[in-house]
Motif scaffolding. Structure first.
Motif, mmCIF file in Angstrom:
data_model
loop_
_atom_site.group_PDB
_atom_site.id
_atom_site.type_symbol
_atom_site.label_atom_id
_atom_site.label_comp_id
_atom_site.label_asym_id
_atom_site.label_seq_id
_atom_site.Cartn_x
_atom_site.Cartn_y
_atom_site.Cartn_z
ATOM 1 N N ALA A 227 -5.444 1.923 13.665
ATOM 2 C CA ALA A 227 -4.273 2.701 13.265
ATOM 3 C C ALA A 227 -3.604 2.083 12.039
ATOM 4 C CB ALA A 227 -3.285 2.774 14.429
ATOM 5 N N ASN A 228 -3.523 0.771 12.013
ATOM 6 C CA ASN A 228 -2.915 0.085 10.873
ATOM 7 C C ASN A 228 -3.698 0.361 9.599
ATOM 8 O OD1 ASN A 228 -1.346 -1.582 9.329
ATOM 9 N ND2 ASN A 228 -2.168 -3.486 10.141
ATOM 10 N N GLY A 229 -5.025 0.238 9.684
ATOM 11 C CA GLY A 229 -5.856 0.508 8.515
ATOM 12 C C GLY A 229 -5.784 1.953 8.076
ATOM 13 N N LEU A 230 -5.729 2.873 9.046
ATOM 14 C CA LEU A 230 -5.663 4.299 8.721
ATOM 15 C C LEU A 230 -4.361 4.639 8.007
ATOM 16 C CD1 LEU A 230 -6.951 7.095 8.936
ATOM 17 C CD2 LEU A 230 -5.858 7.345 11.183
ATOM 18 N N VAL A 231 -3.254 4.130 8.530
ATOM 19 C CA VAL A 231 -1.950 4.411 7.925
ATOM 20 C C VAL A 231 -1.884 3.829 6.513
ATOM 21 C CG1 VAL A 231 0.522 3.946 8.076
ATOM 22 C CG2 VAL A 231 -0.744 4.595 10.124
ATOM 23 N N LYS A 232 -2.394 2.613 6.346
ATOM 24 C CA LYS A 232 -2.386 1.996 5.014
ATOM 25 C C LYS A 232 -3.230 2.807 4.033
ATOM 26 C CE LYS A 232 -1.380 -2.803 6.219
ATOM 27 N NZ LYS A 232 -1.847 -4.212 6.179
ATOM 28 N N SER A 233 -4.372 3.321 4.509
ATOM 29 C CA SER A 233 -5.232 4.129 3.630
ATOM 30 C C SER A 233 -4.535 5.415 3.222
ATOM 31 C CB SER A 233 -6.551 4.446 4.340
ATOM 32 O OG SER A 233 -7.271 3.269 4.620
ATOM 33 N N ILE A 234 -3.827 6.043 4.170
ATOM 34 C CA ILE A 234 -3.114 7.285 3.861
ATOM 35 C C ILE A 234 -1.999 7.027 2.847
ATOM 36 C CG2 ILE A 234 -1.612 9.066 4.823
ATOM 37 C CD1 ILE A 234 -3.221 8.866 7.413
ATOM 38 N N VAL A 235 -1.250 5.945 3.065
ATOM 39 C CA VAL A 235 -0.168 5.603 2.138
ATOM 40 C C VAL A 235 -0.731 5.286 0.763
ATOM 41 C CG1 VAL A 235 1.647 3.927 1.637
ATOM 42 C CG2 VAL A 235 1.375 4.807 3.961
ATOM 43 N N GLU A 236 -1.845 4.547 0.725
ATOM 44 C CA GLU A 236 -2.472 4.223 -0.560
ATOM 45 C C GLU A 236 -2.933 5.484 -1.281
ATOM 46 O OE1 GLU A 236 -6.354 1.735 -2.227
ATOM 47 O OE2 GLU A 236 -5.528 1.316 -0.242
ATOM 48 N N ALA A 237 -3.489 6.436 -0.525
ATOM 49 C CA ALA A 237 -3.935 7.689 -1.140
ATOM 50 C C ALA A 237 -2.754 8.480 -1.694
ATOM 51 C CB ALA A 237 -4.695 8.524 -0.119
ATOM 52 N N ILE A 238 -1.647 8.475 -0.949
ATOM 53 C CA ILE A 238 -0.450 9.186 -1.419
ATOM 54 C C ILE A 238 0.083 8.558 -2.697
ATOM 55 C CG2 ILE A 238 1.950 9.741 -0.868
ATOM 56 C CD1 ILE A 238 1.107 9.971 2.060
ATOM 57 N N THR A 241 -1.906 9.412 -5.853
ATOM 58 C CA THR A 241 -1.683 10.733 -6.450
ATOM 59 C C THR A 241 -0.532 10.720 -7.462
ATOM 60 O OG1 THR A 241 -0.186 11.376 -4.642
ATOM 61 C CG2 THR A 241 -2.542 11.879 -4.380
ATOM 62 N N LEU A 242 0.277 9.664 -7.437
ATOM 63 C CA LEU A 242 1.429 9.592 -8.331
ATOM 64 C C LEU A 242 1.100 8.919 -9.656
ATOM 65 C CD1 LEU A 242 4.109 8.496 -5.692
ATOM 66 C CD2 LEU A 242 3.537 10.817 -6.436
ATOM 67 N N TYR A 243 -0.147 8.456 -9.817
ATOM 68 C CA TYR A 243 -0.520 7.726 -11.021
ATOM 69 C C TYR A 243 -1.725 8.382 -11.682
ATOM 70 C CZ TYR A 243 2.604 4.035 -9.407
ATOM 71 O OH TYR A 243 3.699 3.339 -9.014
ATOM 72 N N ASP A 244 -1.755 8.304 -13.015
ATOM 73 C CA ASP A 244 -2.903 8.835 -13.755
ATOM 74 C C ASP A 244 -3.828 7.737 -14.275
ATOM 75 O OD1 ASP A 244 -1.353 7.689 -15.681
ATOM 76 O OD2 ASP A 244 -0.973 9.543 -16.805
ATOM 77 N N PHE A 245 -3.432 6.462 -14.105
ATOM 78 C CA PHE A 245 -4.262 5.316 -14.473
ATOM 79 C C PHE A 245 -4.726 5.379 -15.933
ATOM 80 C CE2 PHE A 245 -4.973 6.207 -9.940
ATOM 81 C CZ PHE A 245 -4.500 5.026 -9.383
ATOM 82 N N LYS A 250 0.016 1.090 -15.942
ATOM 83 C CA LYS A 250 0.086 2.005 -14.807
ATOM 84 C C LYS A 250 -0.835 1.562 -13.678
ATOM 85 C CE LYS A 250 1.570 6.064 -17.409
ATOM 86 N NZ LYS A 250 1.276 7.475 -17.761
ATOM 87 N N VAL A 251 -1.962 0.988 -14.035
ATOM 88 C CA VAL A 251 -2.870 0.458 -13.014
ATOM 89 C C VAL A 251 -2.198 -0.684 -12.261
ATOM 90 C CG1 VAL A 251 -5.050 -0.748 -12.610
ATOM 91 C CG2 VAL A 251 -4.956 1.166 -14.210
ATOM 92 N N MET A 252 -1.545 -1.576 -12.998
ATOM 93 C CA MET A 252 -0.855 -2.701 -12.360
ATOM 94 C C MET A 252 0.331 -2.217 -11.546
ATOM 95 S SD MET A 252 -2.765 -5.116 -13.016
ATOM 96 C CE MET A 252 -1.736 -6.220 -12.058
ATOM 97 N N SER A 253 1.010 -1.160 -12.014
ATOM 98 C CA SER A 253 2.103 -0.584 -11.245
ATOM 99 C C SER A 253 1.599 -0.034 -9.923
ATOM 100 C CB SER A 253 2.791 0.512 -12.054
ATOM 101 O OG SER A 253 3.838 1.107 -11.318
ATOM 102 N N PHE A 254 0.437 0.634 -9.960
ATOM 103 C CA PHE A 254 -0.188 1.146 -8.738
ATOM 104 C C PHE A 254 -0.525 -0.012 -7.797
ATOM 105 C CE2 PHE A 254 -4.321 1.884 -6.628
ATOM 106 C CZ PHE A 254 -3.937 2.862 -5.726
ATOM 107 N N PHE A 255 -1.058 -1.090 -8.370
ATOM 108 C CA PHE A 255 -1.395 -2.266 -7.576
ATOM 109 C C PHE A 255 -0.148 -2.867 -6.936
ATOM 110 C CE2 PHE A 255 -2.586 -6.858 -7.306
ATOM 111 C CZ PHE A 255 -3.596 -6.720 -6.356
ATOM 112 N N ASP A 256 0.945 -2.926 -7.704
ATOM 113 C CA ASP A 256 2.207 -3.450 -7.178
ATOM 114 C C ASP A 256 2.706 -2.610 -5.998
ATOM 115 O OD1 ASP A 256 2.126 -5.380 -9.105
ATOM 116 O OD2 ASP A 256 3.529 -4.369 -10.467
ATOM 117 N N ARG A 257 2.656 -1.299 -6.162
ATOM 118 C CA ARG A 257 3.120 -0.413 -5.091
ATOM 119 C C ARG A 257 2.280 -0.592 -3.830
ATOM 120 N NH1 ARG A 257 6.423 -0.299 -8.379
ATOM 121 N NH2 ARG A 257 7.658 1.436 -9.207
#
Length: 288
Positions: A227-238, A241-245, A250-257
């Protein structure tokens, strides 16, 4: 009273924890033996001549290194299993009757288990890292000794180059190397405690079942990790979607988030599992 609980818990686990530390020293010596093969002398001397007398030793050296890695993993898994069994026996079996009659709150009782358990996990992990650093130092010393390098010189050169690389990336690419280093250290210090909270929480969840409690505790632990891994994957996917890389920033910002969200989720899961343990001990305690 909390101090006495911590002292009692430490005394109850120090024999096995100390034994594993001694075994780690033996494992390190075991790894050191792997570099006694003539193969390493030949590599250091840039020699490509091998004969059959050395080939068996070379194979034994490689096998010993693989065994060394598995034994290091076994030390970490071993202490975690021991602490899990110790928690189960002292909290939910006949051994726990006296413990639960002590004039102390369930919160302090649970905290002493988590703190000492996490502390032992941290100590064993430090032992594992120390063993790996010692072995790498010996390996690099053997390979680079003919070129005039010492072990301390190798590490000084490594950290010097690493520091310069981080400073350059911070200056040229706005890379937050220092922040990531601090984050990594804090994660390494907190992860053992979070791990034990999750393990103890899964064991407590297993007590909610009337039969096969140990098996259900294992199932619950696997389910929590999933469940922990699934939730983290969903949050990471969300977040993705907010970054165009389109740029390094922007890549580092995505990594920070991702780092921030992953840390928050880990703390939240640990808090939930701690509450589960507390709830079972205060409301649903059903000892065997």
């Amino acid at each position: 009273m909390l101090g006495k609980l911590l002292k009692h818990e430490w005394k109850g686990t120090c024999k096995v924890g100390g034994l594993i530390l001694i075994l780690l020293a033996g494992i390190t010596f075991f790894g050191w033996l792997a570099f006694q093969s003539p193969m390493w002398n030949e590599m250091a001397g840039d020699s490509i001549e091998y004969n059959m007398a050395f080939s068996i030793l070379d194979l034994m050296s490689i096998f010993t290194l693989f065994a060394y890695m598995f034994l290091l993993l076994g030390a970490v898994v071993g202490i975690m299993i021991y602490l899990a069994v110790h928690f189960y026996q002292t909290m939910y079996t006949d051994e726990g009757y006296l413990l639960h009659t002590l004039p102390v709150t369930k919160g302090r009782l649970l905290f002493s288990k988590v703190f000492i358990g996490g502390l032992w996990m941290l100590i064993i992990l430090i032992g594992v890292y120390t063993s790996m650093v010692a072995l790498i130092s010996f390996m690099m010393g053997r390979l680079l000794a003919p070129e005039g390098y010492t072990v301390w010189g190798i590490w000084e050169l490594f950290f010097g180059e690493l520091g310069e690389a981080i400073l350059m990336m911070e200056k040229e690419l706005n890379f937050k190397g220092t922040v990531y280093l601090v984050y990594t250290i804090l994660t390494m210090l907190s992860s053992p405690f979070i791990t034990m909270i999750v393990v103890f929480g899964a064991i407590s969840m297993g007590q909610l079942f009337t039969k096969h409690r140990v098996l259900m505790a294992i199932v619950c632990y696997g389910g929590v990790l999933l469940a922990n891994g699934l939730v983290k994957s969903i949050v990471e996917a969300i977040i993705a979607t907010l970054y165009d890389f389109s740029s390094f920033e922007k890549v580092m910002s995505f990594f920070d988030r991702n780092l921030i969200s992953g840390t928050i989720l880990s703390v939240l899961f640990a808090a939930v599992m701690y509450f589960v343990s507390y709830y079972v001990n205060t409301r649903k305690l059903n000892m065997e």
